[in-house]
Design an enzyme around this catalytic site. Sequence first.
Site, mmCIF file in Angstrom:
data_model
loop_
_atom_site.group_PDB
_atom_site.id
_atom_site.type_symbol
_atom_site.label_atom_id
_atom_site.label_comp_id
_atom_site.label_asym_id
_atom_site.label_seq_id
_atom_site.Cartn_x
_atom_site.Cartn_y
_atom_site.Cartn_z
ATOM 1 N N TRP A 231 40.446 47.828 41.098
ATOM 2 C CA TRP A 231 40.326 46.427 41.535
ATOM 3 C C TRP A 231 41.630 45.957 42.170
ATOM 4 C CZ3 TRP A 231 42.848 41.875 41.085
ATOM 5 C CH2 TRP A 231 42.164 40.716 41.475
ATOM 6 N N TYR B 57 42.195 44.794 45.979
ATOM 7 C CA TYR B 57 42.637 43.444 46.320
ATOM 8 C C TYR B 57 43.870 43.480 47.213
ATOM 9 C CZ TYR B 57 43.745 38.500 45.776
ATOM 10 O OH TYR B 57 43.996 37.178 46.017
ATOM 11 N N ASP C 121 34.357 42.926 40.624
ATOM 12 C CA ASP C 121 34.883 41.563 40.529
ATOM 13 C C ASP C 121 33.874 40.638 39.848
ATOM 14 O OD1 ASP C 121 37.069 39.633 41.734
ATOM 15 O OD2 ASP C 121 35.114 38.688 42.050
#
Length: 490
Positions: free
Chosen positions: A421, A425, A441
Amino acid sequence: MSPLPDSEVCYRAIQGRDARFDGWFVVGVTSTGIYCRPSCPARTPQRANVRFFASAAAAQGEGFRACMRCRPDAAPGSPEWDARSDLVARAMRMIGDGVVEREGVPGLARRLGYTERHLTRVVRAELGAGPLAIARARRAQTARVLIETTPLPFAQVAFAAGFASIRQFNSTIREVYALSPRELRVRGRAGDEAGPGAVSLRLAYRRPIDLDAAFGFLAARAVDGVEAADAGSYRRVLRLPSGLGRVTLAPADGHVQAELALDDLRDLGAAVARCRRILDLDADPVAVDAVLGDDSALAPLVAARPGLRIPGAADGWEAAVRAVVGQGVSVAAARTMLGRMASALGEPVDAPDEGDPALAFPSPEALADAPDEALPVTGSRRAALRALAAAVASGDLSLEPGDDPARVREGLVALPGVGPWTAGYVALRMRSDPDAFLPTDLAARRAATRLGLPDDPAGLAARAERWRPWRAYALLHLWTFGTTTMEGDR
């Protein structure tokens, strides 16, 4: 692969003065010796009198000079360079960030991991001009902005734009614009009231654009001391290659107005590249919305927010720190923690007015040596931040806009406490990667549930395959759905 569309498509674009194609190519008119944007308001030239070029540098190399009416050098950049991760795209992002001015073509080639000869051959084959010529065209544009918007002496303009000599500066300006520097200044808007290092310019974009959403995203995450934002403007301190700078970005009629104050005017090109990346101004919204609008679940969201953009970060280092701090906490909590870190570790700068940002985001070196109390996060998160800072400060991990995305992702997930993640990002914010997607997410999955989309990570990832290569924009639509601020930093 070439970013230049079919010649008949190109000609139809200039017949229709289609601004969507600005930045994709330029058109050279053989009868006048001028090259223009596709949307130039001048009379459409005869088909036999036009040539199409993939870059302004290629047109200049064939002896065409820039149109002073449509200003093709100020058009939005090609969206190809964000959508692609190959050698040419990475080279173009690095050239845009000023690497050639600072390190030359040999330095650019070293950063990319290729020989100078191979790099030049590949770039020239696709764009009709090599890295040096492309950087020269960029240099001329930087010089024009400084000539027209500042009262700086021409010797200082030449140095700030990256020219090796006044003679080279004068000859390039005459060659590209068919005017002398003095004649350009007379046509421009330079005033004696501008302060040292102050530059005002317009940043072009392709319509449609949802600037309310972009400024809202930035406002919700503005780090106290470093940034200040609301629906009408975004202000911050930038850390640039040769010094610090302050920027104010504000929506205007058909463009974004940028007011820059730089410690070193050599950073103008890099500062503009960062500003464009922060607001994703080089995107092709028509192409994005066409793909996402074909999905029945996303179509109402696209219709409600046409031209949604991916808010970028000032640099990769800052994006990575924000991602690590934002794991598993709310947007407000992450903002509070980052504000405390900036207050303790940020570099102070002079603020022109009370309430203006007065801190540069903490450097990797400052964070690597920070005491525990300066890092108000959990112990595991603190260890991840220190590992990240040490890797960037030592050069073991590079987070520059032209770096290989796969290598960046591998370097990030190799650090303790950094998972997929976080790496995803960083890709999303570091270079506005249009295909970055975060199926785990929580905010995206909650939105997916409400839309009747699969809400488990595997199912959502499978559905997202139909959104390629614009999955990041789909993610932004999921984040904005049903909320007044985006809910992505979780």
